[in-house]
Design a protein around this motif. Structure first.
Motif, PDB file in Angstrom:
ATOM      1  N   ASN A 136     -47.942 -32.727  11.018  1.00  0.00           N
ATOM      2  CA  ASN A 136     -48.567 -32.112   9.849  1.00  0.00           C
ATOM      3  C   ASN A 136     -48.534 -30.593   9.979  1.00  0.00           C
ATOM      4  O   ASN A 136     -48.855 -30.059  11.034  1.00  0.00           O
ATOM      5  N   GLU A 137     -48.115 -29.908   8.904  1.00  0.00           N
ATOM      6  CA  GLU A 137     -48.100 -28.446   8.905  1.00  0.00           C
ATOM      7  C   GLU A 137     -48.839 -27.917   7.687  1.00  0.00           C
ATOM      8  O   GLU A 137     -48.789 -28.492   6.600  1.00  0.00           O
ATOM      9  N   ARG A 172     -54.597 -35.526   2.957  1.00  0.00           N
ATOM     10  CA  ARG A 172     -55.198 -36.658   3.683  1.00  0.00           C
ATOM     11  C   ARG A 172     -54.711 -37.986   3.116  1.00  0.00           C
ATOM     12  O   ARG A 172     -54.453 -38.944   3.863  1.00  0.00           O
ATOM     13  N   THR A 217     -51.664 -32.710  14.377  1.00  0.00           N
ATOM     14  CA  THR A 217     -52.316 -32.149  13.195  1.00  0.00           C
ATOM     15  C   THR A 217     -51.936 -30.686  13.011  1.00  0.00           C
ATOM     16  O   THR A 217     -51.458 -30.025  13.936  1.00  0.00           O
ATOM     17  N   SER A 218     -52.194 -30.189  11.823  1.00  0.00           N
ATOM     18  CA  SER A 218     -52.084 -28.755  11.572  1.00  0.00           C
ATOM     19  C   SER A 218     -53.069 -28.001  12.452  1.00  0.00           C
ATOM     20  O   SER A 218     -54.135 -28.515  12.808  1.00  0.00           O
ATOM     21  N   GLU A 271     -42.942 -36.100   8.474  1.00  0.00           N
ATOM     22  CA  GLU A 271     -43.492 -34.766   8.284  1.00  0.00           C
ATOM     23  C   GLU A 271     -44.391 -34.744   7.040  1.00  0.00           C
ATOM     24  O   GLU A 271     -44.000 -35.217   5.979  1.00  0.00           O
ATOM     25  N   LEU A 272     -45.579 -34.194   7.208  1.00  0.00           N
ATOM     26  CA  LEU A 272     -46.516 -34.010   6.097  1.00  0.00           C
ATOM     27  C   LEU A 272     -46.812 -32.517   5.999  1.00  0.00           C
ATOM     28  O   LEU A 272     -47.543 -31.969   6.820  1.00  0.00           O
ATOM     29  N   ASN A 273     -46.226 -31.862   5.000  1.00  0.00           N
ATOM     30  CA  ASN A 273     -46.331 -30.409   4.881  1.00  0.00           C
ATOM     31  C   ASN A 273     -47.208 -29.999   3.703  1.00  0.00           C
ATOM     32  O   ASN A 273     -47.650 -30.821   2.918  1.00  0.00           O
ATOM     33  N   LEU A 292     -51.470 -38.891   4.556  1.00  0.00           N
ATOM     34  CA  LEU A 292     -51.566 -39.452   5.904  1.00  0.00           C
ATOM     35  C   LEU A 292     -51.838 -40.947   5.832  1.00  0.00           C
ATOM     36  O   LEU A 292     -51.175 -41.742   6.526  1.00  0.00           O
ATOM     37  N   CYS A 306     -53.374 -29.532   5.016  1.00  0.00           N
ATOM     38  CA  CYS A 306     -53.893 -30.183   6.211  1.00  0.00           C
ATOM     39  C   CYS A 306     -54.224 -31.638   5.923  1.00  0.00           C
ATOM     40  O   CYS A 306     -54.729 -31.968   4.845  1.00  0.00           O
ATOM     41  N   ILE A 307     -53.996 -32.492   6.913  1.00  0.00           N
ATOM     42  CA  ILE A 307     -54.293 -33.917   6.733  1.00  0.00           C
ATOM     43  C   ILE A 307     -55.790 -34.181   6.738  1.00  0.00           C
ATOM     44  O   ILE A 307     -56.216 -35.307   6.526  1.00  0.00           O
TER      45      ILE A 307
END
Length: 324
Positions: free
Chosen positions: A38-39, A70, A94-95, A59-61, A73, A64-65
């Motif tokens: 996460n970024e 969220r 995590t970020s 990748e989750l950009n 995620l 923040c998760i």
């Protein structure tokens, strides 16, 4: 059905989370992992820096998760357990601005995740060199407080007396977690994975309201500037600009990182920094099929996006063609 263990890697910007993730990937031979990175910014740099692996990397950009992504995620984890085949474990990076509490909450309140997954441990990487400045940020404090294992990283950059003082400050925030001093996150993955360290009772002692839905809000002064450009950079101009930049606004630059395309260079160049500390190294060679481009992310307080973009453009090896 046996639940899949999940290791959550947290820590403030630039602490060394991706370095730890790479050590886990390289040391978990024979295990089938799924990795979620996460970024905070819209441009994903860390996903490019994960060592080559056959494991699935998600990748989750752009958020923040713990808040804006969220739901992404939850969706990603649900898909992984449904379609990725047998998994030995999942590792989430995590970020650097993520609050662990809402992430933990997802595993407790989301019924499908609760049925299929369990948090094995929350591992927080602490930047021993920059921690005194970072503790002004609520996220840095929360990341330490919720940890089951604390890696006091960059310990080689702090003298003995200073390191002892840092450890005391960390211990005051979290009297229960195991603390390990590391350089470049050098630790046996077996000390990180499969340690079954999470205790929900301890979590409830820190945050009695964690099982209640609540939103996490970031400091409005903290922002992210992402730059993506296919122009070739002049290395000398870029290095000079970056060094001037950290001298001028380094106190407000929490994190900077990038993958760069230098003129007359066959390899990518990877750089990262925290405040006034900068590091760089050659990266993977450019392939003939690659679109050569530079991707940079700056995270900090009161960033001037226009000035950052114009400073970057002044480092290009060839001037922009003027539109007719």
């Amino acid at each position: 059905m046996e639940k899949i263990p999940v290791t959550i890697i947290t820590g403030f910007l630039g602490a060394g989370k991706t370095t730890l993730l790479n050590r886990i990937v390289l040391g978990a031979e024979g295990q089938r992992l799924a990795i979620v990175v996460n970024e905070y910014g819209e441009v994903g740099i860390d996903g490019q820096l994960v060592v080559e692996t056959k494991d699935e990397v998600v990748e989750l950009n752009n958020g923040c998760i713990c808040c804006t992504v969220r739901s992404d995620l939850v969706t990603a984890l649900t898909r992984l357990v449904s379609t990725a085949g047998p998994l030995d474990r999942i590792v989430i990076e995590t970020s650097g601005l993520a609050d662990p509490a809402p992430v933990i909450q997802s595993f407790v309140l989301e019924e499908e995740l609760k049925a299929r997954l369990k948090i094995d441990a929350i591992v927080t990487v602490v930047d021993a060199l920059h921690l005194p400045h970072q503790l002004s940020q609520d996220e840095a404090v929360e990341q330490i407080a919720f940890a089951d294992l604390l890696l006091l990283n960059k310990s080689d950059l702090v003298d003995g007396e200073g390191l002892s003082a840092i450890e005391q400050r960390v211990r005051a925030l979290n009297p229960l977690a195991k603390i390990v001093q590391t350089k470049d996150c050098s630790i046996d993955p077996l000390e990180v994975l499969g340690i079954d360290a999470l205790d929900l009772n301890n979590i409830l002692a820190i945050d009695p309201n964690i099982l209640e839905e609540h939103d996490h809000e970031h400091d409005d002064a903290v922002g992210c500037v992402a730059i993506v450009d296919e122009g070739l950079l002049d290395p000398a101009l870029f290095n000079a600009w970056l060094n001037r930049l950290v001298q001028e606004i380094g106190a407000d630059l929490f994190r900077m990182k990038g993958v760069l395309s230098f003129a007359n260079e066959a390899r990518r160049y990877v750089f990262h920094g925290v405040h006034m500390t900068l590091e760089g190294r050659p990266g993977k060679p450019w392939k003939a099929t690659d679109v050569r481009k530079s991707e940079l992310v700056f995270i900090g307080r009161h960033l001037n996006e226009a000035a950052l973009r114009s400073g970057f453009e002044a480092c290009l090896a060839a001037p922009r063609a003027l539109a007719s």
